[in-house]
Design a protein around this motif. Sequence first.
Motif, PDB file in Angstrom:
ATOM      1  N   GLN A   1       0.792  -1.295   0.008  1.00 57.40           N
ATOM      2  CA  GLN A   1      -0.060   0.032   0.019  1.00 57.40           C
ATOM      3  C   GLN A   1       0.958   1.134  -0.153  1.00 57.40           C
ATOM      4  OE1 GLN A   1      -3.097  -0.084  -0.406  1.00 57.40           O
ATOM      5  NE2 GLN A   1      -3.845   1.916   0.137  1.00 57.40           N
ATOM      6  N   VAL A   2       1.875   1.253   0.654  1.00 59.47           N
ATOM      7  CA  VAL A   2       2.831   2.492   0.911  1.00 59.47           C
ATOM      8  C   VAL A   2       3.594   2.513  -0.540  1.00 59.47           C
ATOM      9  CG1 VAL A   2       4.638   3.409   2.199  1.00 59.47           C
ATOM     10  CG2 VAL A   2       2.965   2.184   3.445  1.00 59.47           C
TER      11      VAL A   2
ATOM     12  N   TRP B   1       2.408   1.846  -3.298  1.00 54.73           N
ATOM     13  CA  TRP B   1       1.578   2.484  -4.601  1.00 54.73           C
ATOM     14  C   TRP B   1       1.307   3.928  -4.019  1.00 54.73           C
ATOM     15  CZ3 TRP B   1       0.575   1.681  -9.134  1.00 54.73           C
ATOM     16  CH2 TRP B   1       0.662   0.307  -9.512  1.00 54.73           C
ATOM     17  N   GLU B   2       1.146   4.343  -2.629  1.00 56.82           N
ATOM     18  CA  GLU B   2       0.849   5.828  -2.117  1.00 56.82           C
ATOM     19  C   GLU B   2       1.956   6.495  -2.693  1.00 56.82           C
ATOM     20  OE1 GLU B   2      -1.908   4.762   1.589  1.00 56.82           O
ATOM     21  OE2 GLU B   2       0.107   4.966   1.878  1.00 56.82           O
TER      22      GLU B   2
ATOM     23  N   THR C   1       1.633   7.248  -6.252  1.00 54.31           N
ATOM     24  CA  THR C   1       0.197   8.026  -6.872  1.00 54.31           C
ATOM     25  C   THR C   1       0.156   9.213  -6.129  1.00 54.31           C
ATOM     26  OG1 THR C   1      -1.055   6.756  -5.125  1.00 54.31           O
ATOM     27  CG2 THR C   1      -0.719   5.976  -7.278  1.00 54.31           C
ATOM     28  N   GLU C   2       0.480   9.332  -4.928  1.00 56.64           N
ATOM     29  CA  GLU C   2       0.212  10.744  -3.811  1.00 56.64           C
ATOM     30  C   GLU C   2       1.559  11.659  -4.138  1.00 56.64           C
ATOM     31  OE1 GLU C   2      -0.568   9.541   0.089  1.00 56.64           O
ATOM     32  OE2 GLU C   2      -2.432   8.566  -0.587  1.00 56.64           O
TER      33      GLU C   2
END
Length: 608
Positions: A482-483, A485-486, A489-490
């Motif tokens: 998750q991190v 991808w964050e 994307t973020e």
Amino acid sequence: MTTVSDFVIQRIRQWGVSRVFAFPGDGIGEFDGALGAAQRAGDGLQYVRPTHEEICALMATAHAKFTGEVGVCIATSSPGAFHLLNGLYDAQMDNQPVVAIIGQQGLDALGTFTQQESNLERMLADVAVYVQTVVSPAQAQAVLDTAFRTARVRLGPAVVVLPHDVQGMAMPELAPQNWVSRSSAVAPSIAITPPETDIRQAASIINAGNRVTFLVGHGATGATDEVLKAAELCGAGIITTLRAKQVVPSDVAHHSQQLGLLGSLPSVHQMSGCDTLVLLGTNYPYGQFLPPTGQARAIQVDLKPEQMGLRYPTELNLWGDVKATLTALIPHLDAKRDHSWQTAVADEMVEWESEMEAQALVGYEDGVNPRRVYHELNKRLPPQAIVTADAGSTADWYGHHIRLRRGMRGDLSGRLASMLAAMPYATAAKFAYPDRCVICTIGDGAFQMLGLNELITIKKYAQEWENPQLIIMVLHNDDLTQVSWEMRTEDANPVWPESQDVESVDYAGWAQLLGFTGIQVRTDDEVGAAWDAAFANHGVTLIDAYTSKNVPPLPPHITLEFAKNTAEALLKGDPEEPAVLVDSAKALVTEGIERIKDTLHHDKKRDD
């Protein structure tokens, strides 16, 4: 002689608590001794001792979530108290009643910098709705009762600090005297109903709407029938928060599941098209997914008045319990004849479920499709099952693919979104409902935090459960996915392996060492058979699923910022660039095909 500890134990029982989650230590040693004596005498508390104090607090929070009762955790002074904090913040941020009993050094040592002595009241002041040190036996009754009452009414964690010497002092009979409070082990009802004038105003707003949407949170637990009846009358579409999946059954056609990054396209469309928004027991934190200001008239119902009107400018805030408020509101709602709004949501959900299935069946060369793991689980969920998910990518797939039917339960660490919570949640659920099948879904990063240890707790207690079936599914991709991808994307940053890599461990082998069934899954074709074997096993099973870390957790609506940041991250030298490009392309192609089908379907319906 009845000691303060003896009294506290019996008073906890009077508050309806039969089980505590605890870890021993010298600071709470006198109390622990009394717990043991009471248990030997047959009038004590079930003492559950996991492998870490943080697990104790998370289990107490999970117990409160799954049962509606007050969860109780116990720990020693400074280090034990510090370890409780994460679980207590989970209770605070998800509005759960928890009472922590914490040891302390003797009264004469306070403020003298002695071993394991710290200012616990100051340390716990931010997390607790009430925190107090018991400095005399005559104070113990009032402090303990106030802690339970406050936790129950203010929906948060309360803390009682018991100095070691006070724990062993004689408990006196309380007589009328100055400065001594005599209290009761009784909490007021929180089935609060707003005034009739507010109820009528709410009904007027809802009756005037043509496209009503209910956003339902965990605060509506226990109000399923009332939510469905109110939605039926006013023709409302229903969206649930991630923690409220269990409130509205998945087979309600106009229930479009979640909103936001973990949500559905029909929920996005509901928010963009509704003219009336009713928030029921939710402090939904992602205001960017709610309607533009002025689009919808909004009402919020909640027991936490300070959390109302925060995310969207509501026209009316109703301070009340969701079930009691809807019971009062329903007689004033007009029965709408036009249910086209609901029908549109239901039709879109059929299409969305087809898209989710298509995404689950995509094959990837670098590991099992994690969506497939959840898709196959969802098809096999038995009645009354309880599913827990962790923070991270497991929450993505839980939101997209798990559909809880009436009677099923599911939960996770919500606003705190703490990693590792799925394991203590699952174990606490098993203690609360020993006859039910419990499924824990967790990532390898979270599992390495304390999950590996908690298999030892499960080994210790599994024989006590009426139905020992407990399934742990680990998404094994050697990455904090998750991190990762964050970061892309973020922040438009490439993945940094030094921070993101997770050491590969044979999780199935570790389960087998403890006497459990361990199953490795390395291909998509093995997923269904693994779940079948797990559900056929009358015991503990760990599924070690070697999944791809590059499957994108695609939001229902891909923003320009999402795409732009991901592209920038790859251009900066993301080490997973080839696999990310291939896997993202497959997911996007599948999504595109399904969206094209949806568009053609809508065009055909319009032409007809």
